[in-house]
Each structure stands twice: as C-alpha cells, then as structure tokens.
Design a protein around this motif. Structure first.
Motif, short mmCIF file in Angstrom:
data_model
loop_
_atom_site.label_atom_id
_atom_site.label_comp_id
_atom_site.label_asym_id
_atom_site.label_seq_id
_atom_site.Cartn_x
_atom_site.Cartn_y
_atom_site.Cartn_z
N LEU A 116 23.30 38.01 30.79
CA LEU A 116 22.41 39.27 30.84
C LEU A 116 20.73 38.69 29.65
O LEU A 116 19.76 39.45 30.20
CB LEU A 116 23.49 40.01 29.95
N ALA A 139 18.45 41.55 31.03
CA ALA A 139 19.10 42.57 32.07
C ALA A 139 18.35 43.72 32.63
O ALA A 139 17.24 44.02 31.50
CB ALA A 139 19.77 43.67 30.78
N THR A 176 20.83 49.10 33.43
CA THR A 176 22.30 47.90 33.04
C THR A 176 24.14 49.19 32.72
O THR A 176 24.03 50.08 32.05
CB THR A 176 22.40 47.63 31.84
N CYS A 190 27.11 45.98 23.41
CA CYS A 190 25.76 46.98 25.25
C CYS A 190 25.02 47.96 24.53
O CYS A 190 24.78 48.13 24.98
CB CYS A 190 27.35 47.13 25.47
N ARG A 247 22.16 47.19 23.26
CA ARG A 247 21.29 46.52 24.58
C ARG A 247 20.31 47.49 25.00
O ARG A 247 19.22 47.13 25.75
CB ARG A 247 21.61 45.10 24.56
N TYR A 264 22.92 49.26 27.39
CA TYR A 264 23.23 49.42 28.35
C TYR A 264 24.38 50.28 28.59
O TYR A 264 24.50 51.33 27.49
CB TYR A 264 24.41 48.31 28.16
N HIS A 289 25.21 56.80 26.41
CA HIS A 289 25.75 55.39 26.94
C HIS A 289 26.57 56.01 27.75
O HIS A 289 26.28 54.59 28.33
CB HIS A 289 24.76 54.39 26.29
#
Length: 282
Positions: free
Chosen positions: A167, A172, A176, A191, A194, A196, A223
């Motif tokens: 990724l 990504a 995602t 995660c 980032r 995600y 998230h």
C-alpha cells in the motif's frame, strides 16, 4: 451444539436504535447445511433490525457477475468486485488471469460498484509459490480502485507487513478499508495514521479475541466500519452457525462496549463513515 442446531437460523436480535451498514457480505454463498435464503428475505430481515444498507462482495468471476446482476433491482445494495487472493494463483496456473482481471475491471464500471475488493494477500492457504502473483494482482487492484475513484477493500491473512508495504509503495486509494480487521494495536495505529478504515466483524465478539478488542479500543470512531463477512464469522452468541446481515447488532453492541460509548453514537458514526467511503445508496 448439535449439527441440527448449527443448521438452524439464529433468531432476530433486538433492533439497533439507528441504522447501520453491513459493509462486507457474500449473499451468494450458502454455508454448510444452512438453508438457502432469498436475497429479498436477507435484505428485509436485516432492515427489520436496523441494518438498512449492505455491500455485496463478489470475489471470483462468477460471484462478481452475480453481484452486478443484482444491483439495479435492490436499492439497499451496493457492490464490490475483485479476484480474491486465493483465486489468483489458480487463474495464473490456468493461464487466464489477465482475461479474468479485464472482466473484473469492466464489471467494476457499473455505477453501483463502489468497491474494488476483496483483494489483498492471503499467506494462510497459498504457499510460497503463490506469493509473487498475489502481490502483483494486489497492485493491479490498487491501481484499478484509484483509476475508478472507488474504495479498496483488503483481505489480509497472515500478511500484515506485506499488505502495509505494498500500500505504501503503490500509494493507497483515498478510501482504503481493512476488511475483517485482524491486526494488533500497533497496526491499527499505523492504519489510522495513514487514513485507512478498519472494518470489524463478528470475530471481535469472540472470548479469545482480546488483542482484536485492544486494536478496536485505539481506533477513533471516524475510522470504524462494521461487517458480517456473511455467511462466515458469526458473532457470539451464535458462533458456529451461518452468519447473515441481520446479526450485525450483536457485533455493534460488543464494539460499543469495548469503546465505552453508547450504541446510538456508534451507530451514527458507522453509518456516516459508510457513506463517506462508498457514497450514497440512493
């Protein structure tokens, strides 16, 4: 639990106070000896307990075609298509991987396909000889999601480091999702850093899943997503029986307890996050 009891469908749980999305299910798969249930009934049962929108995932070519065929007739559904990582080495061996990927890319252009997935890496069932082709397929799916501007849903089994590495290398997609999140707290923090989304399934309700609940506890609500992965990963208290979207309330309530938040607050966040990731259903 007897075999007959396992084959029976669990009773409907109490309705959630606000509607949520099952962001990953397989309505075309019938598990073991469980009875076949029509799509219309699955959707109606889910809506009756507050699960009013579903994302149907087709991750082999037959399932992908079936998924697209449903979407125009069922307003509650959006879809996702991909070649599952376990399918990739088989197509490579058969010599038709490029042909199948091209058809997936064509099916993905349907306006109600909002997901490329589930794609990713699975080192549990695929031996070392399948790793390279799985990784290349994952990269192609990432590129397709970015080309189409839709979400990417990732299957990650025994492959956390390589999933995160690829990724990062490919860049990504903006949206995602780690489907059926299975990492630890540190991976969850990475995660989130980032950007995600982490989707939790019935596994988070299992007594043995302390590490998974710890990962959930450090994930901000903005998230979070929730899913069934039906007909698999049935939540407690019905573990071992076939899963279905109407059982999500068990998972949502367990998540709320872990997060020390109210069920209505979590439901609202899960619904809002789903619309952010997939867009409107209407």
């Amino acid at each position: 639990m007897t075999d007959q009891r396992l084959a029976e469908r669990p009773e409907l749980p109490d309705r959630l106070p606000l509607p949520v999305v099952d962001n990953h299910c397989h309505l075309d798969i019938q598990r073991d000896d469980s009875p076949a249930v029509a799509v219309e009934q699955i959707i109606a049962e889910a809506a009756s307990v507050g699960v009013d929108r579903l994302v149907q995932i087709g991750c082999d070519i037959g399932s992908a075609r079936w998924t697209v065929s449903l979407l125009d007739d069922h307003p509650a559904l959006l879809g996702g298509v991909a070649i599952h990582p376990n399918e990739v080495p088989r197509h490579e061996a058969a010599g038709d991987l490029d042909e199948v990927f091209d058809e997936i890319a064509s099916l993905a252009r349907h306006p109600k396909i909002r997901v490329i997935g589930e794609t990713g890496l699975d080192y549990f069932r695929t031996g070392p000889e399948g790793v390279a082709v799985q990784q290349e397929s994952f990269r192609r799916h990432i590129a397709l999601a970015k080309e189409l501007g839709v979400a990417l849903q990732i299957h990650d089994r025994d492959a956390h480091d390589d999933v995160l590495r690829i990724l990062a290398e490919e860049g990504a997609p903006e949206k995602t999702v780690l489907h059926c999140y299975s990492g630890d707290m540190e991976m969850a923090r990475e995660c989130v850093r980032r950007g995600y989304f982490l989707s939790f399934a019935g596994t988070v309700t299992f007594r043995s899943a302390k590490d998974l609940r710890n990962a959930l506890a450090v994930t901000p609500m903005e998230h979070l997503l929730v899913e069934t992965d039906a007909p698999y990963l049935t939540p407690t208290p019905h573990r071992g029986r076939a899963n279905a979207p109407y059982l999500i309330p068990h998972t949502v309530r367990a998540m709320a307890a872990t997060l020390n938040t109210s069920v209505p607050q979590l439901c609202q966040a899960l619904s809002d996050n789903s619309e952010r990731v997939y867009g409107p259903w209407s």
